[in-house]
Write a protein that holds these residues in place. Structure first.
Motif, PDB file in Angstrom:
ATOM      1  N   ARG A  67      76.381 103.393 -33.567  1.00  0.00           N
ATOM      2  CA  ARG A  67      75.123 103.805 -32.946  1.00  0.00           C
ATOM      3  C   ARG A  67      73.981 103.646 -33.942  1.00  0.00           C
ATOM      4  NH1 ARG A  67      78.385 108.471 -31.433  1.00  0.00           N
ATOM      5  NH2 ARG A  67      78.923 108.434 -29.222  1.00  0.00           N
ATOM      6  N   ALA A  68      72.846 103.214 -33.465  1.00  0.00           N
ATOM      7  CA  ALA A  68      71.655 103.102 -34.316  1.00  0.00           C
ATOM      8  C   ALA A  68      70.424 103.317 -33.467  1.00  0.00           C
ATOM      9  CB  ALA A  68      71.591 101.730 -34.987  1.00  0.00           C
ATOM     10  N   ILE A  69      69.413 103.935 -34.053  1.00  0.00           N
ATOM     11  CA  ILE A  69      68.144 104.101 -33.350  1.00  0.00           C
ATOM     12  C   ILE A  69      67.064 103.311 -34.086  1.00  0.00           C
ATOM     13  CG2 ILE A  69      68.652 106.315 -32.259  1.00  0.00           C
ATOM     14  CD1 ILE A  69      67.239 107.712 -34.540  1.00  0.00           C
ATOM     15  N   CYS A  70      66.159 102.740 -33.318  1.00  0.00           N
ATOM     16  CA  CYS A  70      65.088 101.922 -33.873  1.00  0.00           C
ATOM     17  C   CYS A  70      63.768 102.689 -33.741  1.00  0.00           C
ATOM     18  CB  CYS A  70      64.989 100.596 -33.127  1.00  0.00           C
ATOM     19  SG  CYS A  70      66.555  99.685 -33.097  1.00  0.00           S
ATOM     20  N   LEU A  71      63.089 102.851 -34.868  1.00  0.00           N
ATOM     21  CA  LEU A  71      61.871 103.659 -34.921  1.00  0.00           C
ATOM     22  C   LEU A  71      60.721 102.850 -35.510  1.00  0.00           C
ATOM     23  CD1 LEU A  71      63.791 106.553 -36.599  1.00  0.00           C
ATOM     24  CD2 LEU A  71      62.874 106.736 -34.291  1.00  0.00           C
ATOM     25  N   GLU A  72      59.500 103.302 -35.242  1.00  0.00           N
ATOM     26  CA  GLU A  72      58.367 102.630 -35.866  1.00  0.00           C
ATOM     27  C   GLU A  72      58.491 102.756 -37.377  1.00  0.00           C
ATOM     28  OE1 GLU A  72      54.405 104.349 -35.643  1.00  0.00           O
ATOM     29  OE2 GLU A  72      55.241 106.201 -34.797  1.00  0.00           O
ATOM     30  N   TYR A  73      58.128 101.692 -38.078  1.00  0.00           N
ATOM     31  CA  TYR A  73      58.258 101.665 -39.531  1.00  0.00           C
ATOM     32  C   TYR A  73      57.066 102.355 -40.174  1.00  0.00           C
ATOM     33  CZ  TYR A  73      58.582  99.796 -44.271  1.00  0.00           C
ATOM     34  OH  TYR A  73      58.654  99.669 -45.635  1.00  0.00           O
ATOM     35  N   MET A  74      57.338 103.303 -41.048  1.00  0.00           N
ATOM     36  CA  MET A  74      56.287 104.081 -41.702  1.00  0.00           C
ATOM     37  C   MET A  74      56.125 103.593 -43.140  1.00  0.00           C
ATOM     38  SD  MET A  74      55.383 106.081 -39.230  1.00  0.00           S
ATOM     39  CE  MET A  74      54.521 107.479 -39.910  1.00  0.00           C
ATOM     40  N   GLN A  75      55.111 102.762 -43.353  1.00  0.00           N
ATOM     41  CA  GLN A  75      54.925 102.087 -44.647  1.00  0.00           C
ATOM     42  C   GLN A  75      54.635 103.040 -45.801  1.00  0.00           C
ATOM     43  OE1 GLN A  75      53.423 101.437 -41.795  1.00  0.00           O
ATOM     44  NE2 GLN A  75      53.095  99.249 -41.434  1.00  0.00           N
ATOM     45  N   GLY A  76      54.081 104.217 -45.507  1.00  0.00           N
ATOM     46  CA  GLY A  76      53.677 105.146 -46.568  1.00  0.00           C
ATOM     47  C   GLY A  76      54.788 106.008 -47.119  1.00  0.00           C
ATOM     48  N   GLY A  77      56.021 105.823 -46.621  1.00  0.00           N
ATOM     49  CA  GLY A  77      57.130 106.652 -47.106  1.00  0.00           C
ATOM     50  C   GLY A  77      57.051 108.066 -46.549  1.00  0.00           C
ATOM     51  N   SER A  78      57.576 109.022 -47.294  1.00  0.00           N
ATOM     52  CA  SER A  78      57.587 110.405 -46.833  1.00  0.00           C
ATOM     53  C   SER A  78      56.648 111.269 -47.667  1.00  0.00           C
ATOM     54  CB  SER A  78      59.005 110.989 -46.893  1.00  0.00           C
ATOM     55  OG  SER A  78      59.366 111.267 -48.224  1.00  0.00           O
ATOM     56  N   LEU A  79      56.313 112.433 -47.133  1.00  0.00           N
ATOM     57  CA  LEU A  79      55.482 113.378 -47.871  1.00  0.00           C
ATOM     58  C   LEU A  79      56.180 113.813 -49.155  1.00  0.00           C
ATOM     59  CD1 LEU A  79      52.998 115.239 -48.079  1.00  0.00           C
ATOM     60  CD2 LEU A  79      54.219 116.894 -46.646  1.00  0.00           C
ATOM     61  N   ALA A  80      57.508 113.824 -49.141  1.00  0.00           N
ATOM     62  CA  ALA A  80      58.272 114.228 -50.333  1.00  0.00           C
ATOM     63  C   ALA A  80      57.929 113.352 -51.535  1.00  0.00           C
ATOM     64  CB  ALA A  80      59.771 114.160 -50.037  1.00  0.00           C
ATOM     65  N   ASP A  81      57.590 112.080 -51.278  1.00  0.00           N
ATOM     66  CA  ASP A  81      57.239 111.164 -52.369  1.00  0.00           C
ATOM     67  C   ASP A  81      55.933 111.556 -53.051  1.00  0.00           C
ATOM     68  OD1 ASP A  81      59.464 109.663 -51.637  1.00  0.00           O
ATOM     69  OD2 ASP A  81      58.313 108.409 -50.259  1.00  0.00           O
ATOM     70  N   GLN A  82      55.101 112.341 -52.369  1.00  0.00           N
ATOM     71  CA  GLN A  82      53.788 112.710 -52.895  1.00  0.00           C
ATOM     72  C   GLN A  82      53.796 114.064 -53.593  1.00  0.00           C
ATOM     73  OE1 GLN A  82      51.398 110.481 -52.678  1.00  0.00           O
ATOM     74  NE2 GLN A  82      52.447 109.104 -51.248  1.00  0.00           N
ATOM     75  N   LEU A  83      54.922 114.774 -53.507  1.00  0.00           N
ATOM     76  CA  LEU A  83      54.972 116.130 -54.045  1.00  0.00           C
ATOM     77  C   LEU A  83      55.682 116.178 -55.395  1.00  0.00           C
ATOM     78  CD1 LEU A  83      55.861 118.167 -50.830  1.00  0.00           C
ATOM     79  CD2 LEU A  83      53.602 117.674 -51.783  1.00  0.00           C
ATOM     80  N   SER A  84      55.268 117.116 -56.219  1.00  0.00           N
ATOM     81  CA  SER A  84      55.897 117.342 -57.525  1.00  0.00           C
ATOM     82  C   SER A  84      55.780 118.829 -57.837  1.00  0.00           C
ATOM     83  CB  SER A  84      55.200 116.513 -58.604  1.00  0.00           C
ATOM     84  OG  SER A  84      53.868 116.962 -58.792  1.00  0.00           O
TER      85      SER A  84
END
Length: 283
Positions: A67-84
């Motif tokens: 099974r696989a689901i196809c979603l819109e591609y989010m080029q900006g990554g996740s909010l987790a990448d912006q947090l420290s």
């Protein structure tokens, strides 16, 4: 895809307790969720194949479901990448826009005909597109309910991410709209005060913590810290602290939060109108 659109394909790990009907139900949830702050479902793939495997020294035929689901591609990554450990590295306008986007997406989920609780709201599940628009993704733990009320789950069914689950769920397995509100509060605190901010605020009196966060942002923004921006910062951190109240009845609803954020925008519009009219009168 053939039309040039980029999509993200998420392959689902085979799980014995997910049958075809459950999978279809989960897809139905995703397919009817359409909002600018929700990751869009493009389609899905489902395939069953027969393979021969060794079982106790004998070859046996077995069915394998992919099974696989196809979603819109989010080029900006996740909010987790912006947090420290420090407050978010993005400028305040982007941080404030992301906070509003998250709230708008959650407001939609909680107010559709059959309300949906996300139940795993965290920075890794908040994705950013190329324009840094935040969208809620990963509804693997979402549940569809007939009404906005509280439910009790079995302790063995507890799922979620540590640090984002409210005390009533950890202690009594209660699920209500206030589950997502608690998670939202933790996320806003992490955006504004860093990843460790939530744990620091637990040991700091609310007024002192609000003052500390506002001072930090004032130092970062310096000359650009207008009274309007100061109000945005203060309002957001005050909302966040209300969201993480141990007593869920004291947490605001998502509608109240969205309304409070909208009021800031209305005040700015009124101020601009007043200043414009004042300049016109003086000329």
């Amino acid at each position: 895809m053939e039309n040039g659109e980029e999509i993200a394909v998420k392959k689902l790990h085979p799980v014995v307790w997910i049958d075809d009907e459950q999978f279809k139900n989960e897809l139905n949830i995703l397919m009817r969720v359409k909002h600018k702050n929700i990751v869009r479902l493009v389609g899905y793939c489902y395939h069953t194949a027969q393979i021969v495997v060794d079982y106790k020294g004998k070859p046996v035929s077995a069915s394998v479901v992919e099974r696989a689901i196809c979603l819109e591609y989010m080029q900006g990554g996740s909010l987790a990448d912006q947090l420290s450990a420090e407050p978010c590295t993005l400028d305040w306008d982007k941080c404030y826009k992301i906070i509003k986007d998250i709230c708008e997406g959650l407001h939609y989920l909680h107010n559709v005909d059959a309300p949906i609780y996300h139940l795993d709201l965290k920075p890794a599940n908040i994705l950013l597109d190329k324009d840094m628009v935040a969208k809620l993704g990963d509804f693997g733990l979402s549940r569809l309910f007939d009404a906005m009320q509280t439910y009790i789950t079995e302790s063995r069914d507890m799922k979620g991410t540590g640090g984002y689950m409210p005390p009533e769920y950890i202690n009594r397995q209660q699920i209500s709209p206030k589950f997502d509100i608690f998670s939202l509060g933790v996320i806003i605190i992490q955006i504004m005060a860093g990843k460790d901010g939530y744990f620091n605020c637990a040991d700091t009196p609310p007024k002192e913590f609000i003052k500390h966060v506002c001072e930090n942002w004032r130092m970062r923004l310096q000359a650009t810290m207008s009274s309007h921006l100061s109000e945005e910062v203060r309002t957001c951190i005050e909302i966040a602290l209300k969201c993480v109240e141990d007593d869920r009845t004291r947490r605001p609803t998502i509608a109240q939060i969205v309304n409070e954020l909208s009021n800031i925008g209305n005040k700015l519009t009124a101020l601009k109108t007043f200043l414009t009219s004042s300049i016109g009168c003086s000329s």
